[in-house]
Design a protein around this motif. Structure first.
Motif, PDB file in Angstrom:
ATOM      1  N   VAL A 108       0.846  -1.198   0.000  1.00  0.00           N
ATOM      2  CA  VAL A 108       0.000   0.000   0.000  1.00  0.00           C
ATOM      3  C   VAL A 108       0.867   1.228   0.000  1.00  0.00           C
ATOM      4  O   VAL A 108       2.037   1.198   0.389  1.00  0.00           O
ATOM      5  CB  VAL A 108      -0.932   0.005   1.225  1.00  0.00           C
ATOM      6  N   SER A 109       0.341   2.281  -0.476  1.00  0.00           N
ATOM      7  CA  SER A 109       1.078   3.532  -0.550  1.00  0.00           C
ATOM      8  C   SER A 109       1.550   3.946   0.837  1.00  0.00           C
ATOM      9  O   SER A 109       0.789   3.901   1.816  1.00  0.00           O
ATOM     10  CB  SER A 109       0.176   4.628  -1.146  1.00  0.00           C
TER      11      SER A 109
ATOM     12  N   LEU B 270       0.310   0.910  -6.210  1.00  0.00           N
ATOM     13  CA  LEU B 270       0.198   0.590  -4.798  1.00  0.00           C
ATOM     14  C   LEU B 270      -1.225   0.794  -4.328  1.00  0.00           C
ATOM     15  O   LEU B 270      -1.928   1.728  -4.750  1.00  0.00           O
ATOM     16  CB  LEU B 270       1.144   1.480  -3.968  1.00  0.00           C
ATOM     17  N   GLY B 271      -1.687  -0.044  -3.474  1.00  0.00           N
ATOM     18  CA  GLY B 271      -3.029   0.101  -2.906  1.00  0.00           C
ATOM     19  C   GLY B 271      -3.022   1.097  -1.759  1.00  0.00           C
ATOM     20  O   GLY B 271      -1.983   1.630  -1.350  1.00  0.00           O
ATOM     21  N   THR B 272      -4.266   1.328  -1.169  1.00  0.00           N
ATOM     22  CA  THR B 272      -4.409   2.185   0.022  1.00  0.00           C
ATOM     23  C   THR B 272      -5.197   1.406   1.058  1.00  0.00           C
ATOM     24  O   THR B 272      -5.932   0.450   0.740  1.00  0.00           O
ATOM     25  CB  THR B 272      -5.146   3.486  -0.332  1.00  0.00           C
ATOM     26  N   TYR B 273      -5.051   1.816   2.314  1.00  0.00           N
ATOM     27  CA  TYR B 273      -5.816   1.159   3.359  1.00  0.00           C
ATOM     28  C   TYR B 273      -7.281   1.614   3.272  1.00  0.00           C
ATOM     29  O   TYR B 273      -7.599   2.718   2.828  1.00  0.00           O
ATOM     30  CB  TYR B 273      -5.251   1.505   4.730  1.00  0.00           C
TER      31      TYR B 273
ATOM     32  N   ASN C 219      -5.277  -4.188   8.444  1.00  0.00           N
ATOM     33  CA  ASN C 219      -4.735  -3.635   7.199  1.00  0.00           C
ATOM     34  C   ASN C 219      -5.475  -4.124   5.957  1.00  0.00           C
ATOM     35  O   ASN C 219      -4.891  -4.676   5.022  1.00  0.00           O
ATOM     36  CB  ASN C 219      -3.242  -3.966   7.053  1.00  0.00           C
TER      37      ASN C 219
ATOM     38  N   MET D 125      -6.795  -3.646   2.513  1.00  0.00           N
ATOM     39  CA  MET D 125      -6.311  -2.741   1.477  1.00  0.00           C
ATOM     40  C   MET D 125      -7.322  -2.592   0.357  1.00  0.00           C
ATOM     41  O   MET D 125      -8.013  -3.548  -0.009  1.00  0.00           O
ATOM     42  CB  MET D 125      -4.987  -3.263   0.903  1.00  0.00           C
ATOM     43  N   LYS D 126      -7.327  -1.374  -0.185  1.00  0.00           N
ATOM     44  CA  LYS D 126      -8.118  -1.086  -1.367  1.00  0.00           C
ATOM     45  C   LYS D 126      -7.169  -0.975  -2.547  1.00  0.00           C
ATOM     46  O   LYS D 126      -6.333  -0.075  -2.599  1.00  0.00           O
ATOM     47  CB  LYS D 126      -8.880   0.218  -1.175  1.00  0.00           C
ATOM     48  N   LEU D 127      -7.306  -1.899  -3.476  1.00  0.00           N
ATOM     49  CA  LEU D 127      -6.389  -1.963  -4.595  1.00  0.00           C
ATOM     50  C   LEU D 127      -6.729  -0.925  -5.648  1.00  0.00           C
ATOM     51  O   LEU D 127      -7.763  -0.251  -5.588  1.00  0.00           O
ATOM     52  CB  LEU D 127      -6.409  -3.376  -5.203  1.00  0.00           C
TER      53      LEU D 127
END
Length: 579
Positions: free
Chosen positions: A339-340, A407-410, A503, A505-507
């Motif tokens: 993730v970012s 990169l994904g985000t939380y 954690n 993650m949103k891809l």
């Protein structure tokens, strides 16, 4: 002449003996010939002078068979041409004695007079050998002391005057040979011993001074000294060789960094003034020398039998291909994970060149940042030097930047949870709760979710956080009613629990990634009255909230969909959404 007389006398004696006692046609074993009687033809035994068969024959007739009669009988068989040469025993004895005496006298005379007249010439004992090649031959000579000693002992008088001149003292042949052998080697020399060719005349000289007692009186001992001429022969003919005609040169590498390689069948040392970093048109100078510091021409004569036409030469470099440029990153890709803000990176090279690629950063990456990839040659070589020599290529650059993407985000909003992910979360949560209630009948009621996200500016996963806390935590809250028996009575027990996922993650494509292997139940335990079983959870929602959420509000941003009031006396129930 005397030897010839003795030879004739020996031959006459042998022929006389053969006529009287001719040998049998075949010898007995051991090489002994058997005599035959001229009267009866029978064999005469060794050591007997008369035929025993004839004697027995005479005795059987009562006749006395004497030597005289036997001799007369033998003479009767002599041919009529030799009647006047009849043999009597006295004549035979006298003739034999006379011949033996004459032989003895003549032998003594020859031995006593012949030894005194024999002369040995020292030059006859100088042994000469020619070695090497025609025009470069070498003369080797030595005094044959073994043959000289043998001739001294066998041919010279038993004693002669001492060459040292000590009065009338005499010296025997063996001592004389020792004296000469020990002094002769430095008494002779040759007019030429090297640089010889076939047909050359080499003179033997004796260097004897008037005061040289060991050599000057040798004549008195039957030894003479004189010079001698020798003609050089049997030297091997030489040839002329160009040592560079068989020298093979080859160039590897590329124009500007070529390398010289060579090969030759001659066992010589070739020294080049330049062998590396060559370019087309360069002049290379080469010189030849012999190994181990030997003289070059002598070495060549002895090893290849030739004279060299030259010892230096030069060659022009040609045939090196031109260098081409290439992009060392055309087959390189960089992959980003995570993730970012916490992303990681790795490089991948799919080419066939032996190169090394490194990243300046490979973790803690955020979306949109850049990383730099550097290319290097193996084993500490310079990149261009290595690529030019091995591949004939020159790298256009040694580094390249890549932008962090993908990169994904939380998860930051509960509303971003899609139905598929929600069903997956329900299934995993109820499965974990049901494992604790395996021995009880139970009813599980979903109450909602709580999402906790670390506030901006807070250190990620700092030591101040509990070991099991994460940057992003999603809780699914349940109210559970368990049925159990105690004291023979059926009882029920209600408690609150949660299932935590870390954690989420949103891809980039909008989907969620949940690691269900990290599902965590509360550490706190509750025990139904009258039961020994401990269950993960709290007696009410307020206790759950205070333990898992309220104590961390200073560090996390909290979103909640739980409808239950934060009061211990609030028994309001909320229905679980359909799933």
């Amino acid at each position: 002449m005397a030897y010839r007389i003795i030879r004739y006398m020996i031959d006459y004696y042998l022929k006389l003996h053969e006529w009287l006692f001719p040998a049998a046609e075949n010898p007995l074993p051991g090489g002994v010939f058997v005599l035959k009687c001229r009267i009866c033809g029978r064999k005469i035994k060794k050591g007997q002078s008369l035929c025993q068969e004839c004697i027995r024959l005479s005795d059987s007739k009562n006749d006395s068979f004497t030597t005289e009669k036997y001799t007369d009988l033998m003479n009767s068989y002599v041919s009529s041409d030799n009647k006047n040469k009849r043999i009597t025993p006295d004549l035979l004895a006298f003739t034999t004695f006379a011949i033996a005496a004459a032989m003895l006298v003549i032998t003594v005379i020859l031995v006593t007079t012949g030894r005194d007249n024999i002369k040995l010439e020292l030059s006859d004992y100088i042994v000469i050998e020619y070695n090497g090649f025609n025009g470069f031959g070498e003369l080797d000579a030595h005094f044959d002391s073994v043959r000289f000693r043998s001739d001294c002992e066998n041919k010279l008088p038993d004693s002669s005057s001492d060459p040292s001149g000590a009065g009338n003292k005499t010296i025997n042949p063996s001592s004389l040979a020792d004296l000469i052998i020990n002094n002769v080697n430095d008494k002779y020399s040759f007019s030429k011993t090297s640089g010889l060719k076939n047909g050359d005349t080499v003179k033997l000289r004796w260097d004897i001074s008037a005061a040289d007692n060991s050599i000057q009186t040798l004549a008195a001992s039957g030894i003479s000294i004189s010079g001698r001429n020798y003609t050089v022969e049997k030297l091997t003919d030489t040839s002329i060789t160009d040592p560079f005609s068989d020298l093979t040169l080859s160039y590897t590498g590329f124009n500007g960094n070529g390398t010289l390689e060579f090969n030759s069948r001659y066992p010589l040392i070739y020294t080049f003034d330049k062998t590396d970093n060559l370019k087309n048109g360069d002049i290379i100078h080469v010189t030849i020398s012999a190994p181990y510091g030997n003289d070059l021409q002598d070495y060549c004569l002895n090893t290849i039998g030739s004279v060299l036409t030259a010892t230096e030469s030069s060659f022009t470099v040609s045939g090196l291909p031109e260098l081409k440029s290439f992009d060392p990153f055309s087959d390189v890709s960089v992959h980003f994970y995570g993730v970012s803000g916490e992303g990681t990176a790795s490089s991948e090279y799919k080419g066939d060149m032996d190169l090394r690629y490194t990243l300046n950063r490979d973790e803690g990456l955020s979306e949109g940042e850049t990383v730099t990839v550097t290319v290097e040659a193996p084993f500490g070589y310079g990149l261009n030097e290595y690529c030019e020599k091995k591949y004939g290529l020159r790298a256009e650059t040694t580094m390249k930047q890549f932008t962090v993407t993908g990169l994904g985000t939380y998860l930051t909003k509960l509303s971003d949870i899609d139905e598929i992910t929600m069903k997956h979360l329900f299934d995993e949560s109820e499965k974990a709760i049901g494992q604790e209630l395996a021995d009880m009948q139970s009813k599980t009621e979903y109450q909602g979710m709580i999402l906790m996200t670390l506030k901006n500016g807070q250190p990620s996963r700092n030591s101040w956080l509990p070991s099991d806390d994460q940057d992003h935590m999603l809780f699914l809250v349940y109210k559970v009613t368990a049925q159990y028996s105690s004291g023979g009575k059926n009882k029920s027990f209600t408690y609150w629990t949660s299932c935590r996922f870390n954690n989420v993650m949103k891809l980039k494509n909008g989907t969620l990634k949940v690691n269900t292997d990290d599902l965590i139940l509360p550490v706190n335990k509750v025990t139904p009255s009258g039961s020994s079983q401990k269950l993960s959870g709290f007696n009410d929602y307020s206790s759950l909230y205070n333990s898992q959420v309220k104590s961390k509000l200073g560090f996390y941003t909290v979103q909640s969909s739980v409808k239950e009031k934060l009061s211990n006396n609030d028994n309001k129930k909320s229905s679980s959404p359909s799933h």
